[in-house]
Write a protein that holds these residues in place. Structure first.
Motif, PDB file in Angstrom:
ATOM      1  N   GLN A  67      68.151  56.361  69.341  1.00 30.14           N
ATOM      2  CA  GLN A  67      69.166  55.314  69.227  1.00 30.14           C
ATOM      3  C   GLN A  67      68.607  53.947  69.594  1.00 30.14           C
ATOM      4  N   ALA A  68      67.705  53.910  70.575  1.00 25.46           N
ATOM      5  CA  ALA A  68      67.109  52.642  71.011  1.00 25.46           C
ATOM      6  C   ALA A  68      66.219  52.033  69.935  1.00 25.46           C
ATOM      7  N   LEU A  69      65.681  52.859  69.047  1.00 27.06           N
ATOM      8  CA  LEU A  69      64.845  52.349  67.967  1.00 27.06           C
ATOM      9  C   LEU A  69      65.674  51.935  66.751  1.00 27.06           C
TER      10      LEU A  69
ATOM     11  N   LEU B  74      62.909  48.606  75.466  1.00 30.27           N
ATOM     12  CA  LEU B  74      61.910  47.649  75.922  1.00 30.27           C
ATOM     13  C   LEU B  74      60.684  47.651  75.015  1.00 30.27           C
ATOM     14  N   ALA B  75      60.359  48.823  74.491  1.00 29.80           N
ATOM     15  CA  ALA B  75      59.185  48.920  73.607  1.00 29.80           C
ATOM     16  C   ALA B  75      59.521  48.524  72.181  1.00 29.80           C
TER      17      ALA B  75
ATOM     18  N   LEU C 253      70.092  60.125  78.469  1.00 28.33           N
ATOM     19  CA  LEU C 253      70.246  59.317  77.265  1.00 28.33           C
ATOM     20  C   LEU C 253      70.137  57.840  77.603  1.00 28.33           C
ATOM     21  N   ALA C 254      70.796  57.433  78.699  1.00 25.09           N
ATOM     22  CA  ALA C 254      70.770  56.023  79.096  1.00 25.09           C
ATOM     23  C   ALA C 254      69.364  55.584  79.503  1.00 25.09           C
ATOM     24  N   VAL C 255      68.670  56.416  80.268  1.00 27.74           N
ATOM     25  CA  VAL C 255      67.321  56.070  80.735  1.00 27.74           C
ATOM     26  C   VAL C 255      66.362  55.952  79.552  1.00 27.74           C
ATOM     27  N   ALA C 256      66.425  56.917  78.638  1.00 28.85           N
ATOM     28  CA  ALA C 256      65.539  56.878  77.468  1.00 28.85           C
ATOM     29  C   ALA C 256      65.856  55.673  76.599  1.00 28.85           C
ATOM     30  N   PHE C 257      67.141  55.376  76.425  1.00 29.85           N
ATOM     31  CA  PHE C 257      67.525  54.211  75.627  1.00 29.85           C
ATOM     32  C   PHE C 257      66.941  52.942  76.234  1.00 29.85           C
TER      33      PHE C 257
ATOM     34  N   GLY D  76      66.888  40.941  70.595  1.00 38.35           N
ATOM     35  CA  GLY D  76      66.447  42.263  71.018  1.00 38.35           C
ATOM     36  C   GLY D  76      67.107  42.680  72.316  1.00 38.35           C
ATOM     37  N   LEU D  77      67.205  41.743  73.264  1.00 43.59           N
ATOM     38  CA  LEU D  77      67.865  42.035  74.533  1.00 43.59           C
ATOM     39  C   LEU D  77      69.363  42.276  74.333  1.00 43.59           C
TER      40      LEU D  77
END
Length: 477
Positions: free
Chosen positions: A392-394, A337-338, A328-332, A151-152
């Motif tokens: 994108q993070a999900l 993390l979640a 975009l970077a901050v939201a990603f 995940g990391l």
């Protein structure tokens, strides 16, 4: 499924069992995973400055990007196989040292062609280093620790791609000690020195207990397949689409078919080919790789197009162009993390939800470009960029974890190489296709309409990603 492990005296393990990858070791390999991806994107906002300083044509500037990406993609699977054969820690250290030296060569390049050559060598160095990251994680972690590490890794990969572009803008504008664009490469040198120091102490040695020799025919045919596709697509527009580009594209399906036939024959004969077709019998790997392709094409194409549009169309400087993507970077980062908790509760259903969010975010950015052009910057892009980053993070961290979740430990190197090659080839293909489309449309449509058209094409790619994600296994092994 045994691993031969050699580590420093401070790292002990039961006989025949892999030495555990500790927190410092994980940090070190993730640092190494970030470097190649940062360097793929860091030059996007530096290209105008490089072109002016080195008097480089547009075709040569495209080679600065493509030379790195193609060399990286061509050699990744071979890098994974060599790690299995000679020891992953050894290849990791050698690749990282070479990455630092080639980054120094990029930063000191006296002319454009020297920079292109150094970038090709830098991509080859990255191909030796990066497959060892995933293979080491696979060989030295199990259960929840592996899930957390993967995940990391996925979060690091996604964040690096965005952070690279932001960092590039900041470094070019800062003009540290008069280095200008050269600092985007020179910054790697101290990072590599720290990484080598940590890796020598915290990363255990692993190798396959039954390593196979290098598949020479497969290596050459895979390289030829990637080259015949990516080189003409990347260089064709700037070169005026000469005859060699069409011949190369026409040869691609035949070379790819020859590669598959050679690999299948070796697989059936009981040897381990460079890319074993039997590996694709793993459903999670096959369907995950299929999803990575459109996702990565859209990601890299968007990053290249928005960098050009904000600087050459909206008139932003490199810092403003880079920082426009900060939401975009901050939201990603926050949503990645979640991600593990959401996956534990909802399984891979978070992936289509992420695709839907990304689509909404991209639509909002398209609307902002349509309404606000040419006054397009951080404020106008903020809502869409934040929503797209969350989506994108999900997707990316979950899919990267899924692809390798069922790969046997003895095939960790080849599995890692296949996954990263798919991702990197798709990143290079995104610049070659969406980037070429955007640049080709500008003379006839103007910058704004070319940007809008390209974003709508990418939106169709996001829809395809969402549909493919519905076929993913519901749980991750």
């Amino acid at each position: 499924m045994t691993e031969t492990i050699t580590s420093r005296p401070v790292r002990t393990a039961a006989p025949g069992a892999p030495a555990a990858l500790g927190g410092l070791g994980l940090f070190t390999v993730l640092l190494a995973a970030a470097l190649p991806l940062v360097d793929f994107f860091i030059v996007n906002v530096a290209l105008p400055t490089i072109g002016t300083d080195l008097s480089a044509s547009e075709a040569v500037l495209e080679l600065v990007v493509a030379g790195y990406g193609v060399a990286y993609a061509v050699l990744l699977v071979l890098g994974g196989r060599l790690g299995d054969l000679f020891g992953r820690r050894r290849l990791f250290l050698g690749g990282m040292a070479a990455f630092g030296l080639t980054s120094l060569a990029c930063g000191l390049a006296p002319d454009a062609w020297s920079l292109v050559a150094a970038r090709v060598a830098q991509g080859a160095s990255a191909a030796a280093m990066l497959p060892q990251v995933l293979a080491t994680i696979q060989a030295t972690t199990t259960g929840p620790r592996r899930a957390k590490a993967m995940g990391l890794y996925g979060a690091t990969a996604g964040l690096s791609m965005v952070a690279g572009q932001i960092l590039g803008g900041v470094l070019v504008a800062a003009d540290i000690a008069g280095t200008g664009w050269r600092s985007v490469f020179l910054v790697n040198v101290p990072v590599v020195l720290v990484g080598l120091f940590l890796a020598a102490r915290a990363v255990p040695e692993t190798r396959s207990a039954r390593p196979e020799p290098v598949d020479v025919p497969g290596t050459f045919l895979l390289a030829a397949s990637i080259l015949t596709l990516l080189v003409p697509l990347t260089e064709g527009r700037a070169a005026g689409w000469p005859l060699w580009t069409w011949l190369s594209l026409a040869a691609f399906p035949f070379v790819a078919a020859a590669f598959y036939a050679v690999e299948r024959r070796a697989d059936r004969a009981g040897r381990t080919p460079l890319v074993p077709p039997s590996l694709f019998a793993i459903v999670s790997l096959r369907r995950g790789l299929l999803l990575i392709v459109p996702f990565s094409i859209g990601f890299s194409g968007f990053m290249f197009v928005i960098a050009v549009a904000l600087q050459q169309g909206a008139g932003l400087g490199p810092v403003a162009a880079g920082l426009a993507l900060a939401p975009l970077a901050v939201a990603f980062f926050l949503f990645s993390l979640a991600g593990p908790r959401l996956v534990a509760r909802y399984g891979t259903r978070v992936v289509p939800a992420g695709a839907a969010l990304q689509g909404v975010g991209l639509a909002l950015m398209t609307l902002a470009a349509w309404r606000s052009w040419p006054d397009l910057g951080l404020v106008e892009l903020l809502p869409g960029a934040a929503v797209a980053g969350a989506g994108q993070a999900l997707q990316l961290p979950v899919v990267l974890r899924l692809v390798l979740s069922e790969v046997p430990a003895e095939r960790a190197g080849v599995g890692s190489g296949v996954m990263v090659t798919t991702q990197q080839s798709s990143l290079a293909l995104g610049v070659a296709t969406l980037g070429t489309l955007f640049l080709a449309l500008i003379p006839g449509m103007g910058m704004r309409d070319a940007l809008l058209t390209t974003l709508l094409v990418q939106l169709a790619g996001v829809a395809l990603t969402g549909l493919l994600s519905l076929r993913l296994p519901r749980t991750i092994a």
